[in-house]
Design a protein around this motif. Structure first.
Motif, PDB file in Angstrom:
ATOM      1  N   ASP A   1       0.816  -1.211   0.000  1.00 53.92           N
ATOM      2  CA  ASP A   1       0.000   0.000   0.000  1.00 53.92           C
ATOM      3  C   ASP A   1       0.851   1.263   0.000  1.00 53.92           C
ATOM      4  N   ALA A   2       2.058   1.194   0.572  1.00 52.41           N
ATOM      5  CA  ALA A   2       2.953   2.358   0.599  1.00 52.41           C
ATOM      6  C   ALA A   2       3.730   2.517  -0.699  1.00 52.41           C
ATOM      7  N   GLY A   3       3.614   1.551  -1.611  1.00 55.20           N
ATOM      8  CA  GLY A   3       4.323   1.638  -2.879  1.00 55.20           C
ATOM      9  C   GLY A   3       5.766   1.176  -2.824  1.00 55.20           C
ATOM     10  N   VAL A   4       6.133   0.434  -1.781  1.00 56.94           N
ATOM     11  CA  VAL A   4       7.496  -0.092  -1.706  1.00 56.94           C
ATOM     12  C   VAL A   4       7.654  -1.211  -2.732  1.00 56.94           C
ATOM     13  N   LEU A   5       8.787  -1.222  -3.420  1.00 60.44           N
ATOM     14  CA  LEU A   5       9.082  -2.286  -4.383  1.00 60.44           C
ATOM     15  C   LEU A   5       9.478  -3.537  -3.608  1.00 60.44           C
ATOM     16  N   ILE A   6       8.673  -4.592  -3.686  1.00 54.38           N
ATOM     17  CA  ILE A   6       8.989  -5.826  -2.977  1.00 54.38           C
ATOM     18  C   ILE A   6       8.815  -7.013  -3.906  1.00 54.38           C
ATOM     19  N   SER A   7       9.531  -8.083  -3.609  1.00 50.30           N
ATOM     20  CA  SER A   7       9.375  -9.349  -4.320  1.00 50.30           C
ATOM     21  C   SER A   7       9.529 -10.470  -3.312  1.00 50.30           C
ATOM     22  N   ALA A   8       9.018 -11.639  -3.671  1.00 49.42           N
ATOM     23  CA  ALA A   8       8.892 -12.724  -2.704  1.00 49.42           C
ATOM     24  C   ALA A   8       9.932 -13.808  -2.923  1.00 49.42           C
ATOM     25  N   GLY A   9      10.273 -14.477  -1.818  1.00 45.71           N
ATOM     26  CA  GLY A   9      11.176 -15.624  -1.849  1.00 45.71           C
ATOM     27  C   GLY A   9      10.958 -16.477  -0.627  1.00 45.71           C
ATOM     28  N   THR A  10      11.804 -17.482  -0.476  1.00 42.53           N
ATOM     29  CA  THR A  10      11.630 -18.448   0.612  1.00 42.53           C
ATOM     30  C   THR A  10      12.779 -18.468   1.604  1.00 42.53           C
ATOM     31  N   ASP A  11      13.966 -17.984   1.198  1.00 45.06           N
ATOM     32  CA  ASP A  11      15.187 -18.163   1.989  1.00 45.06           C
ATOM     33  C   ASP A  11      15.473 -19.646   2.213  1.00 45.06           C
ATOM     34  N   HIS A  12      14.964 -20.501   1.336  1.00 44.35           N
ATOM     35  CA  HIS A  12      15.258 -21.930   1.437  1.00 44.35           C
ATOM     36  C   HIS A  12      16.773 -22.150   1.362  1.00 44.35           C
ATOM     37  N   PRO A  13      17.325 -23.097   2.110  1.00 46.56           N
ATOM     38  CA  PRO A  13      16.675 -24.138   2.915  1.00 46.56           C
ATOM     39  C   PRO A  13      16.324 -23.720   4.344  1.00 46.56           C
ATOM     40  N   ILE A  14      16.456 -22.444   4.678  1.00 51.69           N
ATOM     41  CA  ILE A  14      16.027 -22.010   6.002  1.00 51.69           C
ATOM     42  C   ILE A  14      14.499 -22.039   6.071  1.00 51.69           C
ATOM     43  N   GLY A  15      13.823 -21.615   5.013  1.00 47.84           N
ATOM     44  CA  GLY A  15      12.377 -21.687   4.921  1.00 47.84           C
ATOM     45  C   GLY A  15      11.956 -22.814   4.002  1.00 47.84           C
ATOM     46  N   PRO A  16      10.667 -23.194   4.019  1.00 46.04           N
ATOM     47  CA  PRO A  16      10.183 -24.259   3.129  1.00 46.04           C
ATOM     48  C   PRO A  16      10.302 -23.846   1.670  1.00 46.04           C
ATOM     49  N   LEU A  17      10.499 -24.832   0.791  1.00 46.94           N
ATOM     50  CA  LEU A  17      10.779 -24.558  -0.618  1.00 46.94           C
ATOM     51  C   LEU A  17       9.520 -24.292  -1.436  1.00 46.94           C
ATOM     52  N   ASN A  18       8.442 -25.015  -1.184  1.00 45.92           N
ATOM     53  CA  ASN A  18       7.267 -24.997  -2.045  1.00 45.92           C
ATOM     54  C   ASN A  18       6.659 -23.604  -2.122  1.00 45.92           C
ATOM     55  N   PRO A  19       6.638 -22.963  -3.292  1.00 40.93           N
ATOM     56  CA  PRO A  19       6.106 -21.594  -3.382  1.00 40.93           C
ATOM     57  C   PRO A  19       4.638 -21.492  -2.970  1.00 40.93           C
ATOM     58  N   LEU A  20       3.826 -22.491  -3.286  1.00 38.84           N
ATOM     59  CA  LEU A  20       2.411 -22.384  -2.950  1.00 38.84           C
ATOM     60  C   LEU A  20       2.173 -22.474  -1.446  1.00 38.84           C
TER      61      LEU A  20
END
Length: 544
Positions: A436-455
């Motif tokens: 909402d603030a207009g910050v440019l963001i994109s998503a990831g997992t930080d795998h293998p620290i986080g789970p791999l499955n994008p869904l």
């Protein structure tokens, strides 16, 4: 006529491409790694007749749905490759089982050789809910040095590993690091951040052909989960050469934009940030170096720690004198960033706690004051976890890109609640406010620290469900927004926004699902797996 047949024709129920054209896409043809033709409603049969040949694979199922392949902008593929080779301690349920897995590896490893574990585990999943100690690891072997990796910030050494790393009772604390000690002052085995570097420097290099094999296995698993591109934020110069070897041999199943890990110790060893860049460039390691699926993105700095050492503005729960660790002085960070900007080197800087994010944004502000406007995506905030409203406003004003990893909250919620308290943990990754603030963001997992499955991560982004319950539901986003952050937004950061539009002439990077991730029951996202993934026309299936 097209003058040839397609390698693959897909006629699903829907194609959710990133473009916003008036005509929906309901079929596409692939040849030579590119989308060569698309069709809309009523045109599918004509496309099939025109592009189908004797060797064309045809997927024709109205229940299927096609999405652009996921672009994970913070994902440790090289670490995942090392995990493939390491002891799979994530299988252990308690410390005796943990030690037994290491003992089994030691039984088949020549004496004196290092034994290294996978990093994809956490002590809260063990019955004892703590890390093993050096003495416990000694029960597995006294003939081998052992390094137990846990994520990218922590490690545990056995007694021989401590000796080879030069860590003993008289070893001073390392600036920006941590050496755990018992009541008598003896190291217990646990080392963190800059202290972990003492251990990793003692490790011999993994043979390139072995590490390339790990990359082949790990990247195929990535593609089978629908990932087409990763931005790998912790690669050494030697590992970059292994990346190139794997790509040359056709072993890399996903695209990778590698970041050269650059710690204060690395810069100190080189003499200065300029000398470090000189050394990289002398090895022909430069931004946008290209080779097939590979790109060299830039550098990775680390400003603070993770769950146990992120730099917070307020003390940790139950630790009134501890607010985490900062690994850079502000002036040094600003100078290093300014030098990189002048020389055309993008930098992504790990900043997880609010105190670290504030310092990083302040340094970026100084760089822009000194050097003028910085191109979007040149200086990136990695994680931006505990980003407060005032910091969100500052990030928006500066136009910086932030890579966010909801998967970290999913994977580490119990540890975060224990160390930070429930409220601060709930305020991690406020995606709604960032968008909402207009910050440019994109998503990831930080795998293998986080789970791999994008869904699974998309599910967390829209529900805020964690093992510690629903945390921060006000920060949730819609499915369409979550999928955009995982596709078009990531491609934009990497300078390839057209790669997710799935129109003729674009890369054939897409994933086919047996149900629609945009409309299926929300909890189905947790188990929905691809029918296949295409990365540049190379097909990977879950069983591949």
């Amino acid at each position: 006529m097209n003058g040839g047949s397609a390698d693959l024709v897909v006629r699903p129920g829907a194609v959710h491409a990133s473009h916003t054209g008036e005509r929906p896409t309901t079929a596409l043809a692939v040849r030579g790694g590119l989308v060569v033709a698309t069709a809309g409603p009523g045109e599918e049969e004509a496309l099939l007749r025109e592009w189908r040949g004797a060797d064309t694979e045809v997927l024709d199922d109205p229940a299927m749905v096609v999405l652009p392949a996921f672009v994970d902008t913070h994902n440790h593929l090289m670490l995942a490759a090392l995990n493939v080779l390491g002891v799979p301690v994530a299988q252990a349920e308690d410390i005796p089982g943990f030690v037994e897995l290491i003992r089994r590896r030691a039984a088949h490893t020549p004496g004196g050789q290092w034994i290294v574990t996978g990093a994809d585990w956490h002590e809260l999943r063990l019955a004892e809910r703590r890390m093993p100690t050096a003495r416990e690891l000694d029960r597995a072997t006294s003939d081998h040095p052992v390094l137990v990796m846990r994520g990218g910030h922590n490690g545990i050494l056995n007694s021989e590993g401590l000796r080879l790393a030069g860590i003993g009772p008289d070893t001073p604390d390392v600036p920006g690091g941590f050496i755990s000690r018992d009541a008598a002052g003896l190291p217990t085995g646990w080392v963190q951040d800059a202290a972990l570097e003492l251990a990793t420097k003692a490790l011999p290099a993994v043979p390139p052909e072995v590490l390339a094999g790990g990359l082949a296995t790990a990247s195929a698993r990535y593609a089978a989960h629908g990932i087409g591109t990763v931005r790998d934020p912790a690669v050494t110069p030697d590992q970059w050469q292994v990346y190139r070897q794997a790509e040359a041999a056709g072993q890399l199943a996903v695209r990778s934009h590698a970041m050269i890990l650059t710690t204060p110790a690395v810069i100190s060893d080189a003499g200065s940030i300029s000398a470090w860049l000189d050394a990289l460039e002398a090895r022909e390691i430069t931004p946008e170096t290209k080779q097939g699926h590979l790109r060299l993105w830039g550098l990775k700095f680390i400003l603070d720690g993770g769950v146990e050492a992120a730099a917070l503005s307020e003390p940790y729960t139950g630790r009134p004198d501890f607010r985490g660790e900062l690994l850079w002085h502000r002036g040094d960070l600003a100078e290093a960033l300014a030098t990189c900007v002048r020389r055309g080197w993008p930098v992504g800087t790990h900043a997880f706690g609010d105190r670290a994010i504030a310092l990083l944004l302040d340094a970026i502000r100084e760089v822009t004051d000194r050097e003028g406007p910085v191109p979007p995506g040149m200086l990136v905030v990695e994680h931006g976890g505990l980003v407060t409203p005032d910091l969100i406003a500052e990030a928006a004003a500066l136009g910086v890109h932030v890579t966010v990893q909801q998967a970290l909250l999913t994977g580490l919620a119990p540890a975060l609640v224990a160390g930070w308290g429930r409220q601060r943990t709930a305020d991690l990754f406020p995606l709604r406010e960032l968008i909402d603030a207009g910050v440019l963001i994109s998503a990831g997992t930080d795998h293998p620290i986080g789970p791999l499955n994008p869904l699974q991560v998309v599910h967390a982004m829209i529900t805020r469900q964690t093992p510690a319950g629903v945390l921060g539901p006000q920060h949730a986003v819609s499915r369409a927004e979550a999928l955009r952050l995982y596709t078009a937004a990531g491609a934009s950061l990497l300078g390839h926004p057209a790669d997710t539009v799935l129109t003729p002439g674009t890369p054939a990077d897409f994933v086919v699902y047996p149900a629609d991730p945009l409309t299926c029951p929300v909890d189905q996202l947790l188990d929905l797996t691809p029918t296949l993934t295409s990365v540049g026309g190379r097909i990977v299936r879950p069983s591949s």
